[in-house]
Structure formats: C-alpha cells, structure tokens
Design a protein around this motif. Sequence first.
Motif, mmCIF file in Angstrom:
data_model
loop_
_atom_site.group_PDB
_atom_site.id
_atom_site.type_symbol
_atom_site.label_atom_id
_atom_site.label_comp_id
_atom_site.label_asym_id
_atom_site.label_seq_id
_atom_site.Cartn_x
_atom_site.Cartn_y
_atom_site.Cartn_z
ATOM 1 N N GLY A 14 -5.342 2.657 11.035
ATOM 2 C CA GLY A 14 -4.455 3.286 12.028
ATOM 3 C C GLY A 14 -3.043 3.460 11.499
ATOM 4 N N LYS A 15 -2.830 3.121 10.221
ATOM 5 C CA LYS A 15 -1.461 3.145 9.706
ATOM 6 C C LYS A 15 -0.851 4.544 9.660
ATOM 7 N N GLY A 16 -1.700 5.568 9.435
ATOM 8 C CA GLY A 16 -1.178 6.943 9.385
ATOM 9 C C GLY A 16 -0.584 7.341 10.728
ATOM 10 N N ASP A 32 3.819 9.941 3.353
ATOM 11 C CA ASP A 32 2.378 9.674 3.354
ATOM 12 C C ASP A 32 1.979 9.555 1.888
ATOM 13 N N SER A 33 2.119 8.353 1.335
ATOM 14 C CA SER A 33 1.904 8.209 -0.119
ATOM 15 C C SER A 33 0.449 8.475 -0.493
ATOM 16 N N GLY A 34 -0.483 8.192 0.432
ATOM 17 C CA GLY A 34 -1.896 8.453 0.148
ATOM 18 C C GLY A 34 -2.129 9.927 -0.147
ATOM 19 N N TYR A 37 -1.729 10.712 -3.809
ATOM 20 C CA TYR A 37 -2.890 10.339 -4.626
ATOM 21 C C TYR A 37 -4.068 11.274 -4.350
ATOM 22 N N ARG A 38 -4.217 11.679 -3.085
ATOM 23 C CA ARG A 38 -5.304 12.626 -2.744
ATOM 24 C C ARG A 38 -5.071 13.960 -3.437
ATOM 25 N N LEU A 39 -3.818 14.429 -3.444
ATOM 26 C CA LEU A 39 -3.486 15.697 -4.085
ATOM 27 C C LEU A 39 -3.746 15.630 -5.585
ATOM 28 N N ALA A 93 -9.072 9.974 -4.886
ATOM 29 C CA ALA A 93 -7.693 9.464 -4.871
ATOM 30 C C ALA A 93 -7.680 8.026 -5.367
ATOM 31 N N SER A 94 -8.632 7.224 -4.910
ATOM 32 C CA SER A 94 -8.588 5.811 -5.291
ATOM 33 C C SER A 94 -8.928 5.641 -6.773
ATOM 34 N N LYS A 95 -9.616 6.620 -7.360
ATOM 35 C CA LYS A 95 -9.883 6.545 -8.815
ATOM 36 C C LYS A 95 -8.608 6.806 -9.613
ATOM 37 N N VAL A 102 -0.391 6.338 -13.812
ATOM 38 C CA VAL A 102 -0.298 7.300 -12.706
ATOM 39 C C VAL A 102 0.634 6.732 -11.640
ATOM 40 N N ARG A 103 0.461 5.462 -11.343
ATOM 41 C CA ARG A 103 1.299 4.837 -10.314
ATOM 42 C C ARG A 103 2.766 4.885 -10.740
ATOM 43 N N ALA A 104 2.994 4.663 -12.028
ATOM 44 C CA ALA A 104 4.374 4.700 -12.534
ATOM 45 C C ALA A 104 4.929 6.116 -12.397
ATOM 46 N N GLY A 123 1.153 3.505 3.160
ATOM 47 C CA GLY A 123 0.359 3.454 1.925
ATOM 48 C C GLY A 123 -0.387 2.160 1.729
ATOM 49 N N ARG A 124 -0.440 1.734 0.458
ATOM 50 C CA ARG A 124 -1.131 0.486 0.115
ATOM 51 C C ARG A 124 -0.155 -0.524 -0.491
ATOM 52 N N ASP A 125 0.880 0.021 -1.173
ATOM 53 C CA ASP A 125 1.801 -0.838 -1.915
ATOM 54 C C ASP A 125 3.249 -0.515 -1.564
ATOM 55 N N MET A 126 3.465 0.049 -0.380
ATOM 56 C CA MET A 126 4.828 0.457 -0.011
ATOM 57 C C MET A 126 5.744 -0.756 0.067
ATOM 58 N N GLU A 173 -16.565 0.380 -0.197
ATOM 59 C CA GLU A 173 -16.440 0.640 -1.644
ATOM 60 C C GLU A 173 -14.983 0.890 -2.012
ATOM 61 N N ARG A 174 -14.347 1.726 -1.187
ATOM 62 C CA ARG A 174 -12.941 2.071 -1.469
ATOM 63 C C ARG A 174 -12.051 0.819 -1.326
ATOM 64 N N ASP A 175 -12.312 -0.007 -0.304
ATOM 65 C CA ASP A 175 -11.561 -1.270 -0.127
ATOM 66 C C ASP A 175 -11.677 -2.125 -1.383
ATOM 67 N N ARG A 177 -12.372 -1.227 -4.452
ATOM 68 C CA ARG A 177 -11.635 -0.660 -5.585
ATOM 69 C C ARG A 177 -10.125 -0.869 -5.397
ATOM 70 N N ASP A 178 -9.660 -0.677 -4.173
ATOM 71 C CA ASP A 178 -8.216 -0.802 -3.913
ATOM 72 C C ASP A 178 -7.738 -2.263 -4.006
ATOM 73 N N MET A 179 -8.620 -3.205 -3.604
ATOM 74 C CA MET A 179 -8.185 -4.614 -3.587
ATOM 75 C C MET A 179 -8.288 -5.266 -4.954
ATOM 76 N N ASN A 180 -9.216 -4.743 -5.778
ATOM 77 C CA ASN A 180 -9.477 -5.416 -7.049
ATOM 78 C C ASN A 180 -8.827 -4.780 -8.268
ATOM 79 N N ARG A 181 -8.093 -3.664 -8.078
ATOM 80 C CA ARG A 181 -7.490 -3.040 -9.262
ATOM 81 C C ARG A 181 -6.375 -3.932 -9.804
ATOM 82 N N SER A 182 -6.102 -3.732 -11.115
ATOM 83 C CA SER A 182 -5.162 -4.647 -11.752
ATOM 84 C C SER A 182 -3.722 -4.371 -11.341
HETATM 85 O O1 C5P Z 1 -4.105 6.280 2.682
HETATM 86 P P1 C5P Z 1 -5.146 7.190 2.111
HETATM 87 O O2 C5P Z 1 -6.531 6.898 2.601
HETATM 88 O O3 C5P Z 1 -4.801 8.629 2.255
HETATM 89 O O4 C5P Z 1 -5.140 6.887 0.535
HETATM 90 C C1 C5P Z 1 -6.121 7.400 -0.333
HETATM 91 C C2 C5P Z 1 -6.265 6.475 -1.553
HETATM 92 O O5 C5P Z 1 -5.062 6.558 -2.319
HETATM 93 C C3 C5P Z 1 -6.430 4.999 -1.226
HETATM 94 O O6 C5P Z 1 -7.790 4.615 -1.077
HETATM 95 C C4 C5P Z 1 -5.800 4.301 -2.419
HETATM 96 O O7 C5P Z 1 -6.720 4.159 -3.472
HETATM 97 C C5 C5P Z 1 -4.745 5.290 -2.875
HETATM 98 N N1 C5P Z 1 -3.395 4.878 -2.480
HETATM 99 C C6 C5P Z 1 -2.748 3.950 -3.262
HETATM 100 N N2 C5P Z 1 -1.470 3.605 -2.970
HETATM 101 C C7 C5P Z 1 -0.827 4.132 -1.932
HETATM 102 C C8 C5P Z 1 -1.490 5.071 -1.086
HETATM 103 C C9 C5P Z 1 -2.790 5.412 -1.394
HETATM 104 O O8 C5P Z 1 -3.318 3.445 -4.217
HETATM 105 N N3 C5P Z 1 0.416 3.783 -1.700
#
Ligand code: C5P
Length: 217
Positions: A14-16, A32-34, A37-39, A93-95, A102-104, A123-126, A173-175, A177-182
């Motif tokens: 519900g964060k969006g 909307d940082s996600g 990454y989607r783009l 996006a999560s890949k 990429v994050r940098a 986002g995830r790391d705001m 699956e996406r959780d 990948r997002d929780m376990n990345r380095s």
């Molecule tokens: O929030 P949203 O579902 O649009 O994000 C898509 C993907 O982008 C997430 O699953 C995550 O892997 C990545 N993301 C991220 N850091 C952010 C925002 C999104 O790694 N700040």
Amino acid sequence: MTKIITIDGPSGSGKGTISQRLANHFGWHFLDSGALYRLLGLAVNRQGIGYDEVARVVEIAETMSVEFVGERVLLEGDDVTDTIRTETAGNNASKVAAIPQVRAALLAWQHDYAKPPGLVADGRDMGSVVFPDAMLKVFLTASAEERAKRRYKQLKEKGLDVNVRELTVEIKERDQRDMNRSVAPLVAAEGALVLDSTSLSIEEVLNLVLQEAGKRL
Ligand code: C5P
C-alpha cells in the motif's frame, strides 16, 4: 533542509497509494523510485540486452530518456504507463535493481527529487540508503497473501488477466530477491516506524503516518 518522508516496504503493502496521498496532503514532491527500476527493466528488455550485461545495463540507466507527464510515464517518448505496471515488469525491475552499479547510477537522479517544500519518497531503500536523514521513515508491510489480493484487485481494475495464486508466488519470489540481494536489501531502516497494514484500511494507515509526521514537522 528539505523535509523528507520515506515510505519503504514490499510490493502491495500500500506504500504507493499512501505515499501519493501524503504528497498531495502536504503539497510536496513525490518520488516513485520503483518506476525508475521498472523503466530501466523495460528499456533493457526493449534493447534485447541481457540482465547480466552489467556495463550495458548501467549505460542505459545513465542515458535513458524518461518523462513524467501528469500521471503518464514516457520512455524515449513512448507512453509506457501501463506496460511498466505488469508483474513481468516488476520482476524485470527487481533483476536490474539487484545490480549494485545500477543502484549507484540511479542515486543522483533520486536525490534530485529532494526539493522544497518537501518530498515523499516511495521505494525499498529510501530510508536506509537514499535519504538516511529523512524526517520520518516508515516501513509498511502486510502478509504476502493480503498483498497478492490487493495486487489482484488493482490489476483486474486495469483490465489485466491475472490469477491470485500465481500472483502470490510471484510476490514471494520478488520479496526473496529484494530481501536477499547484497546491496540495499529490503529492510526497515534504523528508526523506521514499522506498520503492518494487513488488517488496516488505507485511511487508518494514512492517519497513523500523519500523526507521526505531525510530531516532527
Ligand atoms: O515498488 P515497485 O514494485 O514499483 O518496485 C519494483 C521493483 O524495483 C522492486 O521489486 C525492487 O526490486 C525494485 N526497487 C528497488 N529499490 C527501490 C524501488 C524499487 O530495488 N527503491
């Protein structure tokens, strides 16, 4: 200093919606940082580049042309608003998001959103990486089943053909990948207000966040 509220959490928490409502409430900017990454995931896909070709993916991150026009999002001038909202786009996006370079590359871009009078960043790391000095950090979560149900409703409303069981598997699956990345894994930032929205309405979550923001403004 610009006032910043960060809202992090997994997909479907519900964060969006909460972030957008907060930004409207205060008349602040919204990141909307996600979407970035989607783009990038889409741009990489369209150019037929593999997600493991790091140097080329980073080059696209640094050069892709993105415009936010009201509610529409344009990639190289092409309206991709709906295309980037699919589950496939989320997974792609999560890949790209798991690649540290990429994050940098996207960091400066995100920092540019911090302008007066204020910013709500979703986002995830705001709170943990991008805006560690934010005035208020929120970590919003909900059970995977509840999040899949919400996504199902959202996607159905957009006329997309989806299945709730498949969505639950994809969300988990996406959780993972997002929780376990380095780099910048999905975790609650230090000092974050952790809210579980599984049995809360949007209004209830919004009120809790507004209460907390009110104490710090
Ligand atoms: O929030 P949203 O579902 O649009 O994000 C898509 C993907 O982008 C997430 O699953 C995550 O892997 C990545 N993301 C991220 N850091 C952010 C925002 C999104 O790694 N700040």
